[in-house]
Enzyme design. Structure first.
Site, PDB file in Angstrom:
ATOM      1  N   GLU A 120      -5.012   0.791  10.959  1.00  0.00           N
ATOM      2  CA  GLU A 120      -4.940   2.190  11.365  1.00  0.00           C
ATOM      3  C   GLU A 120      -5.628   2.360  12.713  1.00  0.00           C
ATOM      4  O   GLU A 120      -6.610   1.688  13.009  1.00  0.00           O
ATOM      5  CB  GLU A 120      -5.584   3.087  10.306  1.00  0.00           C
ATOM      6  CG  GLU A 120      -4.679   3.256   9.107  1.00  0.00           C
ATOM      7  CD  GLU A 120      -5.320   4.064   8.000  1.00  0.00           C
ATOM      8  OE1 GLU A 120      -6.084   4.991   8.295  1.00  0.00           O
ATOM      9  OE2 GLU A 120      -5.062   3.734   6.826  1.00  0.00           O
ATOM     10  N   LEU A 148      -4.511 -10.091   0.286  1.00  0.00           N
ATOM     11  CA  LEU A 148      -5.862  -9.888  -0.257  1.00  0.00           C
ATOM     12  C   LEU A 148      -6.856 -10.795   0.471  1.00  0.00           C
ATOM     13  O   LEU A 148      -7.973 -10.380   0.804  1.00  0.00           O
ATOM     14  CB  LEU A 148      -5.893 -10.194  -1.758  1.00  0.00           C
ATOM     15  CG  LEU A 148      -5.103  -9.253  -2.674  1.00  0.00           C
ATOM     16  CD1 LEU A 148      -5.238  -9.692  -4.132  1.00  0.00           C
ATOM     17  CD2 LEU A 148      -5.581  -7.814  -2.528  1.00  0.00           C
ATOM     18  N   CYS A 157      -8.558   0.180   2.365  1.00  0.00           N
ATOM     19  CA  CYS A 157      -8.149  -1.144   1.874  1.00  0.00           C
ATOM     20  C   CYS A 157      -9.271  -2.128   1.545  1.00  0.00           C
ATOM     21  O   CYS A 157      -9.239  -2.754   0.490  1.00  0.00           O
ATOM     22  CB  CYS A 157      -7.220  -1.788   2.893  1.00  0.00           C
ATOM     23  SG  CYS A 157      -5.680  -0.895   3.081  1.00  0.00           S
TER      24      CYS A 157
HETATM   25  P1  NAI Z   1      -0.857   6.568   1.171  1.00  0.00           P
HETATM   26  O1  NAI Z   1      -1.629   7.147   0.054  1.00  0.00           O
HETATM   27  O2  NAI Z   1      -1.052   7.106   2.551  1.00  0.00           O
HETATM   28  O3  NAI Z   1       0.717   6.715   0.862  1.00  0.00           O
HETATM   29  C1  NAI Z   1       1.285   6.433  -0.375  1.00  0.00           C
HETATM   30  C2  NAI Z   1       2.354   7.483  -0.639  1.00  0.00           C
HETATM   31  O4  NAI Z   1       3.090   7.094  -1.790  1.00  0.00           O
HETATM   32  C3  NAI Z   1       1.805   8.887  -0.935  1.00  0.00           C
HETATM   33  O5  NAI Z   1       2.317   9.803   0.009  1.00  0.00           O
HETATM   34  C4  NAI Z   1       2.306   9.182  -2.362  1.00  0.00           C
HETATM   35  O6  NAI Z   1       2.664  10.538  -2.537  1.00  0.00           O
HETATM   36  C5  NAI Z   1       3.504   8.283  -2.441  1.00  0.00           C
HETATM   37  N1  NAI Z   1       3.920   7.969  -3.803  1.00  0.00           N
HETATM   38  C6  NAI Z   1       3.154   7.552  -4.842  1.00  0.00           C
HETATM   39  N2  NAI Z   1       3.929   7.326  -5.928  1.00  0.00           N
HETATM   40  C7  NAI Z   1       5.199   7.614  -5.568  1.00  0.00           C
HETATM   41  C8  NAI Z   1       6.450   7.582  -6.257  1.00  0.00           C
HETATM   42  N3  NAI Z   1       6.537   7.173  -7.521  1.00  0.00           N
HETATM   43  N4  NAI Z   1       7.568   7.959  -5.597  1.00  0.00           N
HETATM   44  C9  NAI Z   1       7.497   8.364  -4.305  1.00  0.00           C
HETATM   45  N5  NAI Z   1       6.349   8.410  -3.594  1.00  0.00           N
HETATM   46  C10 NAI Z   1       5.213   8.031  -4.221  1.00  0.00           C
HETATM   47  O7  NAI Z   1      -1.115   5.011   1.143  1.00  0.00           O
HETATM   48  P2  NAI Z   1      -1.047   3.969   2.357  1.00  0.00           P
HETATM   49  O8  NAI Z   1      -2.297   3.958   3.118  1.00  0.00           O
HETATM   50  O9  NAI Z   1       0.245   4.157   3.079  1.00  0.00           O
HETATM   51  O10 NAI Z   1      -1.010   2.601   1.553  1.00  0.00           O
HETATM   52  C11 NAI Z   1       0.119   2.198   0.807  1.00  0.00           C
HETATM   53  C12 NAI Z   1      -0.068   0.758   0.392  1.00  0.00           C
HETATM   54  O11 NAI Z   1      -0.158  -0.063   1.560  1.00  0.00           O
HETATM   55  C13 NAI Z   1      -1.347   0.501  -0.402  1.00  0.00           C
HETATM   56  O12 NAI Z   1      -1.071  -0.494  -1.342  1.00  0.00           O
HETATM   57  C14 NAI Z   1      -2.307  -0.039   0.645  1.00  0.00           C
HETATM   58  O13 NAI Z   1      -3.251  -0.894   0.084  1.00  0.00           O
HETATM   59  C15 NAI Z   1      -1.368  -0.811   1.549  1.00  0.00           C
HETATM   60  N6  NAI Z   1      -1.826  -0.957   2.927  1.00  0.00           N
HETATM   61  C16 NAI Z   1      -2.449   0.072   3.579  1.00  0.00           C
HETATM   62  C17 NAI Z   1      -2.852  -0.067   4.892  1.00  0.00           C
HETATM   63  C18 NAI Z   1      -3.531   1.049   5.610  1.00  0.00           C
HETATM   64  O14 NAI Z   1      -4.037   0.802   6.698  1.00  0.00           O
HETATM   65  N7  NAI Z   1      -3.558   2.263   5.081  1.00  0.00           N
HETATM   66  C19 NAI Z   1      -2.626  -1.321   5.628  1.00  0.00           C
HETATM   67  C20 NAI Z   1      -1.922  -2.310   4.870  1.00  0.00           C
HETATM   68  C21 NAI Z   1      -1.568  -2.126   3.569  1.00  0.00           C
END
Ligand code: NAI
EC number: 1.1.1.22
Length: 497
Positions: free
Chosen positions: A161, A217, A272
């Protein structure tokens, strides 16, 4: 035309898909989410997340080959490739609570894919998941598939980010894991063809499923470990008179070690690192590897120690109490160039100071009052479980005010705590700030952004992580019976960890 659908329009799903749409004009990309406000924001001029460069990319593709929608089922049904980028938080209840990944959101997405699909699909794990999740997902999909062929791939995201767009434009590597069957290899090739439209071939790595899942991980654990290593050194620097910036520079000059991720600070944050390490610890324990689990647990323990140490330093320096004193907090996001506050060290530091009855005046250029109040009144780990949001605690709200510039925040304050390394904090008019503060005026720099010598000349008492202490701080050692605020802070999660 190849159709891609991404479930989850968050920090990963939104930017990743926007860049795919930009670089692959012949692919139609739909980003879907159950959150109506999030999708509304993606379709507006006020995007739901702040990321340098993101707005330009979205504006160029939105309505052309990039669409944001709440009609999850329609877009999944029509897609050839379905990315799943939903949140995978730490479990707060039941088996593995406080460590294991909560795959509720993932499982419900997988069941929905199985329910609505009418044609073969490649399902891509974009979320960070425990190793072997693909096997569970495969079971859900194939047991409910009505003869449809699903190929599961793991394609973890490595963006950071604050530099997400830059990282997506020029990734160090793209990792794709799949089954070693003809079907699995064909699916890998299909996803490779998407990335190959802008990523050099030698940067697209392919592995088996489990290696790809575990690599994500492992990468986060290694990165966090570097921060905890330099932070551990920072405590020793303060005790000995060494300067952590000089030590880190000398260490990082070794080409085997390298200079990145060696900045000492108040601690790492973000959605994360902690969650993924806890998850790694849990997986090690489940696989009968307690020594390995213990090793990685230390990375989190040092991070907690660093936040505790910072709070204790603030309190000890200010005559062992901050009760009733105004403390200005500059920066609340977990790092600069993002408005993301998930697991930001500012939450723990503020809660520690509030525990000693400080009055906080908080300023962050990208975080609004609602978000800060919510963060400070939520239990640990609840932030990523939107369905379980805790009500706000009125006492916390009363002691906290959120303002829109650094000068208002610091006016009449006894101390300033810098908790995010926003560039603007380097160039503030510190003479003006000093003139308007109570005396003695303290600055506690949790990100090593200020010029200590200049501030000392102005008259401040300055503490910077891992830097030689001035006479005042040496005379006010961290007292042993200083608040054990982290225990207090964690009391609500004792039952589950
Ligand atoms: P986030 O919380 O910003 O976005 C996840 C979205 O999924 C939310 O908007 C939620 O409403 C939606 N959602 C949940 N269940 C759903 C469903 N059944 N149907 C439709 N939409 C649904 O999370 P973020 O930060 O984007 O992270 C997502 C994944 O990526 C996590 O596993 C995280 O560990 C991984 N990740 C995150 C990074 C980061 O910098 N934020 C970097 C690399 C990986």
């Amino acid at each position: 035309m190849v159709k891609i659908c991404c479930i989850g329009a968050g920090y990963v799903g939104g930017p990743t898909m926007a860049v795919i749409a930009l670089k692959c004009p012949s692919i139609e990309v739909a980003v879907v989410d159950i959150s109506v406000p999030r999708i509304t924001a993606w379709n507006s001029d006020q995007l739901p997340i702040y990321e340098p460069g993101l707005e330009d990319v979205v504006k160029e593709c939105r309505g052309r080959n990039l669409f944001f929608s709440t009609d999850v089922e329609k877009h999944v049904r029509e897609a050839d490739i379905v990315f799943v980028s939903v949140n995978t938080p730490t479990k707060t209840r039941g088996l593995g609570a406080g460590k294991a990944a909560d795959l509720t959101y993932w499982e419900s997405a997988a069941r929905m894919i199985a329910d609505v699909s009418k044609s073969d699909k490649i399902v891509v794990e974009k979320s960070t998941v425990p190793v072997k999740t693909a096997e569970a997902i495969e079971k859900i999909l194939t047991h409910n598939s009505k003869g449809i062929n699903f190929q599961i791939l793991s394609n973890p995201e490595f963006l950071a980010e604050g530099t997400a767009i830059e990282d997506l434009f020029k990734p160090d590597r793209v990792l794709i894991g799949g089954r070693e069957t003809p079907g699995g290899q064909k699916a890998i090739q299909a996803l490779k063809d998407v990335y190959a439209q802008w990523v050099p071939e030698d940067r697209i790595l392919t592995t088996n499923l489990w290696s790809a899942e575990l690599s994500k991980l492992a990468a986060n654990a290694f990165l966090a470990q570097r921060i905890s290593s330099v932070n551990a050194m920072s405590a020793l620097c303060e005790a000995t008179g060494a300067n952590v910036s000089q030590v880190a520079y000398a260490v990082g000059k070794d080409s085997r070690i390298g200079p990145k991720f060696l900045n000492a600070s108040v601690g790492f944050g973000g959605s994360c690192f902690q969650k993924d390490i806890l998850n790694l610890v849990y997986i090690c324990e489940c696989n009968g590897l307690p020594e390995v689990a213990e090793y990685w647990k230390q990375v989190i323990k040092i991070n907690d120690y660093q936040k505790t140490r910072f709070v204790n330093r603030v309190v000890a320096s200010m005559f062992n109490t901050v009760s009733g004193k105004k403390v200005a907090v500059l920066g609340f996001a977990f790092k600069k160039d993002t408005g993301d506050t998930r697991e930001t060290p500012a939450i723990d530091v503020c809660k520690g100071l509030l525990g000693d009855k400080a009055k906080l005046s908080i300023y962050d250029p990208q975080v609004n009052e609602d978000q800060i109040q919510r963060d400070l009144s939520m239990n640990k780990f609840d932030w990523d479980h939107p369905l379980h949001l805790q009500p706000m605690s009125p006492t916390t709200v009363k002691q906290v005010s959120v303002v829109w510039d650094a000068y208002t925040a610091t006016k009449d304050a006894h101390a300033v705590c810098i908790l995010t390394e926003w560039d603007e904090f380097k160039t503030l008019d510190y003479q003006k700030i000093y003139d308007n503060m109570q005396k003695p005026a303290f600055i506690f720099d949790g990100r090593n952004v200020v010029d200590m010598e200049k501030l000392r000349e102005i008259g401040f008492i300055v503490y910077s992580i891992g830097k030689p202490l001035d006479a005042w701080l040496k005379d006010m050692p961290l007292s042993l019976n200083c608040i054990t605020w982290l225990e207090w802070l964690c009391s609500d999660i004792k039952d589950i960890s």
